[in-house]
Design an enzyme around this catalytic site. Structure first.
Site, PDB file in Angstrom:
ATOM      1  CE  LYS A  27      -2.751   0.927   3.540  1.00 21.73           C
ATOM      2  NZ  LYS A  27      -3.813   1.503   4.399  1.00 21.73           N
ATOM      3  CD  GLN A 175       0.752   8.269   7.406  1.00 25.09           C
ATOM      4  OE1 GLN A 175       0.192   9.157   8.065  1.00 25.09           O
ATOM      5  NE2 GLN A 175       0.170   7.111   7.158  1.00 25.09           N
ATOM      6  CG  ASP A 325       0.581   0.172   9.363  1.00 28.16           C
ATOM      7  OD1 ASP A 325       0.026   0.912  10.188  1.00 28.16           O
ATOM      8  OD2 ASP A 325       1.037   0.596   8.279  1.00 28.16           O
TER       9      ASP A 325
END
Length: 448
Positions: A27, A175, A325
């Site tokens: 992803k 991020q 994650d």
């Protein structure tokens, strides 16, 4: 079927998991391939793109800002970019759905362009904090109007030319790092990010592949990543490896279900993402890397996983950035280990799609697992390989990883474990139940 109603999901199996499977494209890499291709001049071709809802939200946003993005075949996409500095004013709000990665990275892209963009999202995303990205981008000259608590909906007014900065990350976040570097692409001079704790490095690898001038150094303050602005990106052919976050569910499933023996093909093994393999191996999991190779600058391997007894460990905190994650899947593995597993140092789990510490504590407790909850993680007393009690309905909280983790737990439980709504799984793994069935499990979708 009414698409607005929950769809409860239960996985079950009468025997071992067997077979060879592939998981969806990574992803993180899929998001970046679309964004960087959209900033290159010419056609970028992408194979193996994850076609989940989060990545499709990125594609829609890039189209809204002038890029041409088309699906040309099964897992094959074509991106015709507009060039760095040439993104167009979107005509309407950019709907990010449930994707925090799309939101934060696209904020970085927009911040150094002379455009105004409004970001919206679903109820889950609208609860997630954006202050950590707003702070450095504001230093670069972008202006923000956000909902209370610096949350979505949020309107960003970019500045061009923006102001180059040197920014030390206050928390480990790929991020935030990526958002600043992306803003730096269209900013004169050198923009630099210093990360005291290394995070996933897909942005640096891929930006260098597209032709950006990236400099990486180890300093006393941490890892320094600098990008020279006013860059020209060149189109690429990207092959996306399988997502280790998706592979983690099958690693755990094969480990806990007696007699299982599976191969997960083409899994990305980037060192900044492979913490789950290290953690499970330390617990005794039988995970062998086969056919190791490099694909598009990313290390890849096939993972051969066999059922094995697990022992509780204290999970090293320095693995946290490389498996943030995957903690929900790790918590499930710990529920079947012998003894006590302590996993701490993961404060970031409190501000994911849900509060994943609280959510997994509640889910595993409901299934009869002994849990001690901390602010930054869990201590889990496992079953020693025996089935857990189960017999519970689990609140997924619009969180795909909670839903998949507890669906995997149901494969070795005495009582049925039902996830209250399996629909969020589509954000990252639309073929999750198909993969389960290939391996010999059954997927039971209920209607409400």
């Amino acid at each position: 079927m009414n698409a607005s109603l929950p769809r409860p999901l239960t996985l079950s199996t009468d025997g071992p998991l067997r077979g060879r499977v592939r998981v969806p494209g990574d992803k993180s890499i899929s998001h970046r391939a679309l964004m960087f291709g959209g900033l290159a001049v010419g056609e970028t071709r992408i194979e193996g793109l994850l076609e989940g809802e989060d990545v499709l939200a990125t594609a829609a946003a890039m189209r809204a800002m002038g890029c041409t993005i088309e699906r040309t075949g099964s897992g094959e996409w074509s991106v015709h970019g507009v060039g760095v500095g040439s993104l167009l004013q979107p005509e309407s709000a950019l709907d990010m759905g449930n994707s925090g990665t799309s939101t934060r990275l696209l904020m970085g892209l927009v911040a150094s362009h002379p455009i105004v963009a409004t970001f919206t999202g679903d109820a889950s995303l609208s609860r997630r904090p954006m202050a950590r990205v707003i702070e450095p981008l504001s230093l670069m000259g972008a202006d923000f109007t956000a909902a209370p608590g610096n949350r979505l909906p949020l309107t960003l007014r970019g500045l061009s030319p923006a102001i180059p900065i040197e920014y030390t990350l206050p928390v480990a976040s790929a991020q935030v790092k990526s958002a600043v570097l992306l803003a730096g692409l269209n900013t004169p001079g050198i923009t630099r990010v210093i990360e005291p704790v290394a995070t996933r490095d897909h942005s640096e690898r891929m930006l260098a592949g597209f032709g950006a001038e990236i400099t990486i150094e180890d300093t006393p303050q941490g890892r320094s990543i600098a990008v020279r602005g006013e860059a020209t990106l060149h189109p690429q052919h990207i092959v996306v490896p399988g997502d280790p976050s998706s592979a983690a569910f099958w690693m755990v499933a094969a480990t806990i279900v007696p007699g299982s023996d599976i191969v997960i093909e083409n899994v990305g093994m980037n060192p900044t993402r492979a913490g789950i393999v290290a953690a499970l191996s330390a617990m005794g999991a039988d995970i062998a890397r086969e056919n190791e190779r490099d694909v598009g600058g990313e290390p890849v391997a096939d993972l051969h996983v066999r059922n094995a007894p697990l022992k509780g460990i204290e999970v090293p905190a320095d693995l946290t950035p490389s498996m943030i994650d995957e903690y929900p899947a790790l918590f499930v593995a710990a529920a079947f280990a012998e003894g006590r597993t302590v996993a701490r140092g993961a404060h970031e789990l409190r501000v994911k799609e849900s509060d994943r510490i609280a959510a997994m504590a509640a889910a595993l407790t409901a299934c009869g697992v002994g849990i001690e909850e901390y602010e930054d993680g869990l201590a889990i007393t496992g079953s020693g390989g025996e089935p857990i009690a189960g017999g519970a309905t689990i609140a997924s909280l619009i969180d795909h990883r909670i839903a998949m983790s507890m669906a995997i737990a149901s494969l070795h439980a005495r009582g049925r474990i039902e996830v209250d709504d399996g629909r969020p799984i589509a954000t990252s793994y639309p073929d999750f139940t198909d993969t389960a069935e290939i391996l010999g499990a059954r997927a039971d979708w209920s209607e409400r």
